[in-house]
Motif scaffolding. Sequence first.
Motif, PDB file in Angstrom:
ATOM      1  N   MET A  57       0.786  -1.236   0.156  1.00  0.00           N
ATOM      2  CA  MET A  57      -0.175   0.246   0.119  1.00  0.00           C
ATOM      3  C   MET A  57       0.720   1.440  -0.012  1.00  0.00           C
ATOM      4  O   MET A  57       0.628   2.144  -0.802  1.00  0.00           O
ATOM      5  CB  MET A  57      -0.931   0.014   1.376  1.00  0.00           C
ATOM      6  CG  MET A  57      -1.953  -1.146   1.124  1.00  0.00           C
ATOM      7  SD  MET A  57      -3.172  -1.005   2.356  1.00  0.00           S
ATOM      8  CE  MET A  57      -2.388  -1.446   4.045  1.00  0.00           C
ATOM      9  N   LYS A  89       2.279   1.984  -3.390  1.00  0.00           N
ATOM     10  CA  LYS A  89       1.307   2.555  -4.403  1.00  0.00           C
ATOM     11  C   LYS A  89       1.004   4.025  -3.902  1.00  0.00           C
ATOM     12  O   LYS A  89       0.749   4.803  -5.181  1.00  0.00           O
ATOM     13  CB  LYS A  89       0.068   1.587  -4.106  1.00  0.00           C
ATOM     14  CG  LYS A  89      -1.210   2.190  -4.713  1.00  0.00           C
ATOM     15  CD  LYS A  89      -1.155   1.940  -6.113  1.00  0.00           C
ATOM     16  CE  LYS A  89      -2.421   2.179  -7.012  1.00  0.00           C
ATOM     17  NZ  LYS A  89      -2.456   1.975  -8.348  1.00  0.00           N
ATOM     18  N   ASN A 143       3.592   6.157  -5.594  1.00  0.00           N
ATOM     19  CA  ASN A 143       3.261   6.211  -7.179  1.00  0.00           C
ATOM     20  C   ASN A 143       4.412   5.603  -7.939  1.00  0.00           C
ATOM     21  O   ASN A 143       5.004   6.123  -8.795  1.00  0.00           O
ATOM     22  CB  ASN A 143       2.946   7.490  -7.718  1.00  0.00           C
ATOM     23  CG  ASN A 143       1.909   8.244  -6.928  1.00  0.00           C
ATOM     24  OD1 ASN A 143       0.618   7.783  -6.950  1.00  0.00           O
ATOM     25  ND2 ASN A 143       2.013   9.651  -6.803  1.00  0.00           N
ATOM     26  N   GLY A 190      -3.246  -2.782  -4.367  1.00  0.00           N
ATOM     27  CA  GLY A 190      -2.561  -1.994  -5.147  1.00  0.00           C
ATOM     28  C   GLY A 190      -1.331  -2.521  -6.213  1.00  0.00           C
ATOM     29  O   GLY A 190      -0.898  -1.765  -7.134  1.00  0.00           O
ATOM     30  N   ASN A 249       0.387  -4.580  -9.164  1.00  0.00           N
ATOM     31  CA  ASN A 249      -0.117  -4.859 -10.581  1.00  0.00           C
ATOM     32  C   ASN A 249       0.616  -6.073 -11.008  1.00  0.00           C
ATOM     33  O   ASN A 249       0.272  -6.385 -12.223  1.00  0.00           O
ATOM     34  CB  ASN A 249       0.222  -3.411 -11.354  1.00  0.00           C
ATOM     35  CG  ASN A 249       1.588  -2.749 -11.240  1.00  0.00           C
ATOM     36  OD1 ASN A 249       2.362  -3.627 -11.118  1.00  0.00           O
ATOM     37  ND2 ASN A 249       1.628  -1.604 -11.165  1.00  0.00           N
TER      38      ASN A 249
END
Length: 365
Positions: free
Chosen positions: A201, A204, A207, A228, A230
């Motif tokens: 988290m 994420k 960014n 979060g 991917n």
Amino acid sequence: MASSYSFQGWLGLDKESAKGNLVWKSYEPKPFDETDVDIKITHCGICASDLHTLRSGWGPAQYPVCVGHEIVGTAVRVGSKVENGVKVGDRVGVGAQSGSCLRPDCEQCSSELENYCQIKQVGTYNSKWPDGSKSYGGYGDYWRGHSHFVFKIPDALPSDVAAPMLCGGITAFSPLIQYGAGPGKKVGIVGVGGLGHYGVMAAKALNVDKLVAISRTNSKKADALKMGANDFIATDEDKDWHRKHRQTLDLIVCTVSSPKMPLARYLQLLRVGGTFVQVGAPEDTIPAFNAFSLMAKKIKITGSSVGSPKEIREMLDLFAEKKVWTWNNNYPMKEANQAIVDMEDGKARYRIVLVNEKHLNESRL
């Protein structure tokens, strides 16, 4: 000034206490100094460190010990020389560290790296204050300690959500910002547990360009993607994962502490100049690896310990802004013994928080 309250908590008396044998008893806190804050505890997260300490896994514990270093509550007594602007009535918290030398000639303390002070550190429990008195943690009613390590909790963070951030959250967050996690970086988090779910988290929220969660099986894949990540690697189930994902990550934060973890294969995931940061603290040694895996790609292996007060404040502000929310399960303080057993059995998913309901109800009056 005498206090109108007493210090009581769940104490571990021996190694068997880790099996759910804590006892509720009174204890004597450190003498109150004018730099101190007394906190009326409403919430305390359970950390794996609590279990390691209760069973003397990292060395002999200083029994009797009251563990718990993810504490949130209300400041009820504030010395005349407190730091951080703490006032009586403020909602505040304290994490794993409660003291360092704070000397101006200390290289670490004078550089806002108090968590690496080499002169004197005080853990929130199972440690000794400079006067020789013992530190006691948060599985109880009240906590007393130095205001330098006490933090105001942002209004946007509920207390049960904030408490585990003060150790688990910062332990995962600190290495991410130390080693440049952000736009343009590809990051892997090993372990989707109490620490790892914060790592996912937090990365994420920072960014990062690519975020890979790494676990033994796919059982936590859906959770990790929701947090979060991917991409997801299941090291026991995905064939040739270390080859398929070779040289794809700039930074790996490892939150697991198993002596059987496939460290050599984790290192294959790093790009040239990549960094592997160990934050999981095992009772055993970590696996061996071939030195050429470092030399061939200029890889760095390092460690990170909790976080500095500056980093904790930065984390709390970011998590409040980005709405990073702990995945937690709450237990009444009176059920602390069941809670530590459930923690040991892997039932946290992903943090357990003790709620001191009598204090919480008082604060609502």
